[in-house]
Design an enzyme around this catalytic site. Structure first.
Site, short mmCIF file in Angstrom:
data_model
loop_
_atom_site.label_atom_id
_atom_site.label_comp_id
_atom_site.label_asym_id
_atom_site.label_seq_id
_atom_site.Cartn_x
_atom_site.Cartn_y
_atom_site.Cartn_z
N CYS A 115 -11.11 -135.89 11.50
CA CYS A 115 -10.39 -135.97 12.38
C CYS A 115 -9.34 -134.24 11.87
O CYS A 115 -8.76 -133.32 12.77
CB CYS A 115 -9.44 -136.67 12.04
SG CYS A 115 -8.27 -136.35 13.52
N CYS A 116 -8.86 -134.77 10.31
CA CYS A 116 -8.51 -133.53 9.95
C CYS A 116 -9.03 -131.85 9.74
O CYS A 116 -8.70 -130.65 9.88
CB CYS A 116 -7.72 -133.71 8.40
SG CYS A 116 -6.24 -134.89 7.79
N CYS A 198 0.83 -135.42 11.07
CA CYS A 198 0.75 -136.06 12.53
C CYS A 198 1.14 -137.16 13.04
O CYS A 198 1.54 -137.74 11.36
CB CYS A 198 -0.45 -135.81 13.29
SG CYS A 198 -1.56 -134.98 12.65
N CYS A 201 0.39 -140.58 11.86
CA CYS A 201 0.00 -139.91 9.50
C CYS A 201 0.48 -140.17 9.24
O CYS A 201 0.56 -140.44 7.46
CB CYS A 201 -1.61 -138.85 9.76
SG CYS A 201 -2.58 -138.98 10.67
N CYS A 225 -4.51 -132.59 2.67
CA CYS A 225 -6.12 -132.87 4.53
C CYS A 225 -7.02 -131.74 4.40
O CYS A 225 -7.30 -131.02 5.14
CB CYS A 225 -4.62 -132.21 5.21
SG CYS A 225 -4.11 -131.26 5.25
S1 SF4 Z 1 -3.23 -135.95 10.06
FE1 SF4 Z 1 -3.72 -137.54 11.20
S2 SF4 Z 1 -3.68 -137.08 13.51
FE2 SF4 Z 1 -3.47 -135.73 12.22
S3 SF4 Z 1 -5.64 -134.14 11.91
FE3 SF4 Z 1 -5.15 -135.79 10.22
S4 SF4 Z 1 -5.96 -137.49 10.72
FE4 SF4 Z 1 -5.66 -136.64 12.36
#
Ligand code: SF4
Length: 230
Positions: A115-116, A198, A201, A225
């Site tokens: 996701c990151c 985010c 998170c 991340c």
């Molecule tokens: S911080 Fe969480 S929602 Fe944001 S990109 Fe990374 S995993 Fe995805």
């Protein structure tokens, strides 16, 4: 380009002097990525109030807090300029969400990193295309893997210089600058959110906890991340 002598000089200069020096030395290709956190608000203020020729951009992951947008808008009004916004590829996000789930990042580290990667790393790579110097708001005391980061370093993977003007600042230095210069900041900081990413998170931290304890709190990983792999 940045010579060894320049790098030595940058170690002696204050953050504001260093930003002026580097943006006068390299007329095109100096960029700054802001996450709208406190350190980044300090650098944003130094860049915009001095009208430095630096591209300022942020990454909209699609999962930010409402407060991020509020601050972005306030910055644009205050400095009468625009921070560029980069978004993830819609096809990447659709595939991830439809195959894995809207909150799949809670289910495994692999999902979280993916996701990151989709929402942050890929847009960052796009924003850094043709950049020669990447300015960051990193501070060495933020995490163990930032402890030995220099003020300026060559990033071999990205083929650019990474300049960290606040690397030796402590948290009080950041707070003092914000107060003295009346710089606006995320209203979330007053509610116990220090390092803010985010919305799904990030959680508020208790007194005495490491500021990054509120990031991906369900993991015991290195709390990074992939933007600043080191
Ligand atoms: S911080 Fe969480 S929602 Fe944001 S990109 Fe990374 S995993 Fe995805």
């Amino acid at each position: 380009m940045i010579s060894k002598e320049d790098a030595e000089l940058l170690k002696q200069l204050s953050a504001e002097e260093g930003l002026k020096f580097i943006s006068s030395k390299i007329s095109e290709g100096v960029v700054f990525s802001t996450s709208l956190g406190q350190e980044d608000q300090v650098i944003t203020d130094m860049i915009f109030k001095n009208h430095l020729p630096v591209k300022v951009f942020t990454l909209d992951t699609g999962r930010l807090f409402y407060e991020h947008y509020e601050l972005l808008s306030q910055n644009n009004s205050r400095y009468k300029t625009k921070t560029e916004v980069y978004f993830p590829e819609s096809s990447d996000v659709e595939k991830y969400v439809n195959e894995k789930g809207i909150n799949a990042f809670y289910h495994s580290i692999e999902n979280r990193k993916e996701c990151c990667f989709i929402r942050k790393v890929k847009p960052l790579n796009r924003a850094l295309e043709n950049a020669k110097v990447w300015i960051t708001g990193l501070r060495s005391e933020q995490s163990e893997n930032r402890e030995n980061m220099p003020v300026i370093e060559w990033d071999e993977d990205r083929k650019l210089f990474k300049y960290n003007p606040l690397i030796h600042w402590n948290y009080q230095n950041v707070l003092d600058y914000l107060k003295e210069n009346k710089v606006q900041e995320l209203s979330l900081h007053k509610k116990g959110f220090i390092s803010v990413g985010c919305q799904p998170c990030t959680r508020a931290i208790e007194e005495g906890e490491n500021p990054r304890a509120g990031r991906w709190w369900w993991e015991s990983s290195q709390k990074e991340c992939g933007l600043h792999s080191h």
